[in-house]
Enzyme design. Structure first.
Site, mmCIF file in Angstrom:
data_model
loop_
_atom_site.group_PDB
_atom_site.id
_atom_site.type_symbol
_atom_site.label_atom_id
_atom_site.label_comp_id
_atom_site.label_asym_id
_atom_site.label_seq_id
_atom_site.Cartn_x
_atom_site.Cartn_y
_atom_site.Cartn_z
ATOM 1 N N ARG A 1 -41.417 20.215 -16.678
ATOM 2 C CA ARG A 1 -42.708 20.043 -15.999
ATOM 3 C C ARG A 1 -42.919 20.874 -14.745
ATOM 4 O O ARG A 1 -44.053 21.019 -14.306
ATOM 5 C CB ARG A 1 -42.914 18.559 -15.661
ATOM 6 N N ARG B 1 -47.504 21.387 -23.394
ATOM 7 C CA ARG B 1 -47.456 19.930 -23.553
ATOM 8 C C ARG B 1 -48.864 19.377 -23.806
ATOM 9 O O ARG B 1 -49.055 18.464 -24.618
ATOM 10 C CB ARG B 1 -46.867 19.334 -22.278
ATOM 11 N N TYR C 1 -29.197 3.391 -22.447
ATOM 12 C CA TYR C 1 -30.620 3.321 -22.811
ATOM 13 C C TYR C 1 -30.866 2.341 -23.957
ATOM 14 O O TYR C 1 -31.884 1.649 -23.993
ATOM 15 C CB TYR C 1 -31.141 4.714 -23.191
ATOM 16 N N ARG D 1 -32.257 21.100 -17.545
ATOM 17 C CA ARG D 1 -33.696 20.834 -17.628
ATOM 18 C C ARG D 1 -34.524 22.051 -17.222
ATOM 19 O O ARG D 1 -35.602 21.893 -16.630
ATOM 20 C CB ARG D 1 -34.094 19.639 -16.756
ATOM 21 N N ASP E 1 -34.248 16.049 -26.530
ATOM 22 C CA ASP E 1 -33.831 14.998 -25.603
ATOM 23 C C ASP E 1 -32.616 14.288 -26.169
ATOM 24 O O ASP E 1 -32.431 14.252 -27.390
ATOM 25 C CB ASP E 1 -34.960 13.990 -25.363
HETATM 26 O O1 CP3 Z 1 -32.375 21.165 -20.148
HETATM 27 C C1 CP3 Z 1 -33.376 21.431 -20.852
HETATM 28 O O2 CP3 Z 1 -34.303 22.164 -20.478
HETATM 29 C C2 CP3 Z 1 -33.442 20.844 -22.258
HETATM 30 C C3 CP3 Z 1 -34.208 19.671 -22.408
HETATM 31 C C4 CP3 Z 1 -33.701 18.295 -22.009
HETATM 32 C C5 CP3 Z 1 -34.605 17.225 -21.824
HETATM 33 N N1 CP3 Z 1 -33.890 16.080 -21.650
HETATM 34 C C6 CP3 Z 1 -36.068 17.336 -21.872
HETATM 35 C C7 CP3 Z 1 -36.910 16.289 -21.253
HETATM 36 C C8 CP3 Z 1 -32.405 17.779 -21.851
HETATM 37 C C9 CP3 Z 1 -31.070 18.502 -21.882
HETATM 38 C C10 CP3 Z 1 -32.542 16.369 -21.639
HETATM 39 C C11 CP3 Z 1 -31.406 15.457 -21.476
HETATM 40 C C12 CP3 Z 1 -31.642 14.072 -21.034
HETATM 41 N N2 CP3 Z 1 -32.660 13.230 -21.348
HETATM 42 C C13 CP3 Z 1 -30.724 13.353 -20.233
HETATM 43 C C14 CP3 Z 1 -29.401 13.890 -19.747
HETATM 44 C C15 CP3 Z 1 -29.567 14.777 -18.568
HETATM 45 C C16 CP3 Z 1 -29.883 14.045 -17.301
HETATM 46 O O3 CP3 Z 1 -30.932 14.361 -16.727
HETATM 47 O O4 CP3 Z 1 -29.087 13.202 -16.896
HETATM 48 C C17 CP3 Z 1 -31.253 12.082 -20.025
HETATM 49 C C18 CP3 Z 1 -30.632 10.973 -19.212
HETATM 50 C C19 CP3 Z 1 -32.487 11.990 -20.750
HETATM 51 C C20 CP3 Z 1 -33.383 10.818 -20.885
HETATM 52 C C21 CP3 Z 1 -34.762 11.082 -20.419
HETATM 53 N N3 CP3 Z 1 -35.645 11.947 -21.020
HETATM 54 C C22 CP3 Z 1 -35.428 10.512 -19.308
HETATM 55 C C23 CP3 Z 1 -34.804 9.513 -18.359
HETATM 56 C C24 CP3 Z 1 -36.721 11.043 -19.276
HETATM 57 C C25 CP3 Z 1 -37.862 10.677 -18.360
HETATM 58 C C26 CP3 Z 1 -37.636 11.047 -16.953
HETATM 59 C C27 CP3 Z 1 -37.802 12.525 -16.749
HETATM 60 O O5 CP3 Z 1 -36.890 13.148 -16.172
HETATM 61 O O6 CP3 Z 1 -38.843 13.037 -17.083
HETATM 62 C C28 CP3 Z 1 -36.818 11.982 -20.320
HETATM 63 C C29 CP3 Z 1 -37.987 12.826 -20.664
HETATM 64 C C30 CP3 Z 1 -37.795 14.293 -20.714
HETATM 65 N N4 CP3 Z 1 -36.783 14.926 -21.380
HETATM 66 C C31 CP3 Z 1 -38.633 15.288 -20.139
HETATM 67 C C32 CP3 Z 1 -38.090 16.536 -20.486
HETATM 68 C C33 CP3 Z 1 -38.643 17.902 -20.153
HETATM 69 C C34 CP3 Z 1 -39.914 15.043 -19.377
HETATM 70 C C35 CP3 Z 1 -40.914 14.574 -20.379
HETATM 71 C C36 CP3 Z 1 -42.326 15.031 -20.160
HETATM 72 O O7 CP3 Z 1 -42.637 16.215 -20.270
HETATM 73 O O8 CP3 Z 1 -43.119 14.118 -19.947
#
Ligand code: CP3
Length: 377
Positions: free
Chosen positions: A32, A41, A164, A28, A79
């Site tokens: 943010r 964003r 999910y 990640r 994602d």
């Molecule tokens: O690593 C990176 O920089 C690449 C981007 C990336 C995102 N999600 C962007 C994202 C990657 C590799 C993921 C994987 C992801 N997404 C996982 C597996 C990794 C982990 O953390 O276990 C999972 C479970 C998700 C599902 C997901 N996406 C959730 C639960 C959420 C909301 C909670 C949160 O952490 O924000 C997201 C949204 C998300 N995916 C954001 C980002 C940058 C935040 C969204 C925003 O900007 O509002």
């Protein structure tokens, strides 16, 4: 697409080849905690999917952490939930909430209707991969076109996606998905098979589009009981890995499997066909190295919350992780490999300056360890 890499330390460590320092990237890393991410964003209508589906923005956001920190790899900005979204489940991210599916998969009819999605619906992801590869091009010291660092593609594991899809969003207890697993294992196996087929083609298309390594996030494998983990998570991850294209542009494409909470099953995970096993912060890297270090490279495993301590503490804790693994050596199974990472995604409140301290400490201390080892022998 065939330009060489200026910094290939990440790919080398994944493939257990010697490197001048321990490569580092952060799960990640685009997100943010970076003010420039929040600005992009905002431009994308303050929506995560608005960002992820726009090739220009997805490219911009992927490059942001690399322009700030000397990271050794880029990861596609997208994602894991894009795949169930393309299956028609209707993904949305509410303001300040986690992900939501409008049509969760909870009964026999919904499971029966599930299909591998048409990859055209995920075109925006593959276009982003190609666009990021182009944006990573620069000139090397001799003025030749070269990539800065490799690009990692990714997907969720079949089980983590199923969590999910059945829960309809994030969950604290996994009650619905586990109820289906125990009460109707036939339905759960059908979801997992469709997911495994979908994730295989999805990752192969990312590789075709230019991803130079791929990572499978099994974020919720660790919530399963022993026995259930092997049958409902690892078996399907193994099927995905078995279906992947492993060579492109004359180079091997490393596959990383990360199971959060998977430390107890390390040997089994190391046997799934992956080149690299990601571990969370509950794992002792010295023990992990002794258990599986001759079969796979390891990735991890700093507790992301360390980044809230002052920079000198961050540096010390990073050194401790590197010391636990030790400098990679040659053993009976060949060379060893360590890719430094966090044990899970970076927290959104992390101070960016502390990330600078982390990356600097990993590069500096891993070089010192290699020099010490060289002068000992
Ligand atoms: O690593 C990176 O920089 C690449 C981007 C990336 C995102 N999600 C962007 C994202 C990657 C590799 C993921 C994987 C992801 N997404 C996982 C597996 C990794 C982990 O953390 O276990 C999972 C479970 C998700 C599902 C997901 N996406 C959730 C639960 C959420 C909301 C909670 C949160 O952490 O924000 C997201 C949204 C998300 N995916 C954001 C980002 C940058 C935040 C969204 C925003 O900007 O509002």
């Amino acid at each position: 697409m065939t330009a060489p890499l200026i910094n290939d330390s990440f790919l080398r460590a994944c493939l257990r080849q010697p490197t001048p320092h321990t490569p580092v990237w952060l799960m990640r890393q685009a997100g943010r905690y970076l003010p420039e991410y929040r600005a992009t964003r905002e431009k994308a209508g303050n929506s995560f999917m608005g960002l992820a589906t726009n090739v220009q923005y997805a490219t911009e956001v992927t490059l942001q952490p690399l322009d700030r920190f000397p990271l050794d790899a880029a990861i596609l900005f997208s994602d894991i939930l894009t795949v169930p979204d393309a299956m028609g489940l209707g993904l949305s991210f509410g303001a300040g909430e986690g992900p939501r599916f409008a049509h969760p998969v909870r009964d026999e009819a919904a499971v029966g209707a599930l299909r591998v999605p048409d990859m055209q619906r995920l075109r925006y992801v593959f276009d982003a991969v190609a666009s990021i590869r182009r944006a990573l091009l620069t000139r090397d010291a001799q003025g030749r076109e070269a990539g800065r660092v490799p690009l990692i593609g990714f997907a969720g594991s079949p089980w983590t996606l199923a969590c999910y899809m059945v829960e309809g969003g994030s969950s604290s207890d996994y009650r619905l998905v586990k109820t289906m697993l125990y009460a109707r294992p036939d339905l759960m196996h059908r979801i997992l098979q469709v997911n495994a087929d979908a994730v295989s083609v999805y990752l192969n298309t990312q590789i075709e589009s230019g991803a130079q390594a791929v990572m499978i996030f099994d974020s919720w494998g660790g919530v399963l009981a022993d026995g259930a983990f092997q049958r409902f998570s690892l078996d399907y991850t193994r099927r995905v890995v078995a279906g992947l294209k492993r060579e492109k542009e004359g180079r091997r494409i490393p596959v990383i499997v990360f199971t959060k909470g998977g430390g107890l099953w390390l040997e089994a995970i190391a046997g799934c066909g992956a080149d690299v096993v990601g571990v969370d912060w509950t794992v002792d890297l010295a023990q992990a190295r002794a258990r599986v270090g001759q079969r796979v490279a390891l990735q991890g495993n700093l507790d992301p919350m360390v980044l809230f301590a002052p920079p000198e503490v961050v540096a010390r804790e990073a050194q401790a992780v590197l010391d636990r693994f030790g400098p990679p050596q040659r053993g009976d199974g060949g060379w060893e490999g360590h890719v430094f990472n966090l044990g899970h995604g970076i927290n959104q409140h992390t101070p960016p300056e502390h990330v600078s301290a982390l990356v600097e400490a990993v590069h500096a201390h891993s070089r010192v360890l290699r020099q010490q080892r060289a002068s000992e022998s």
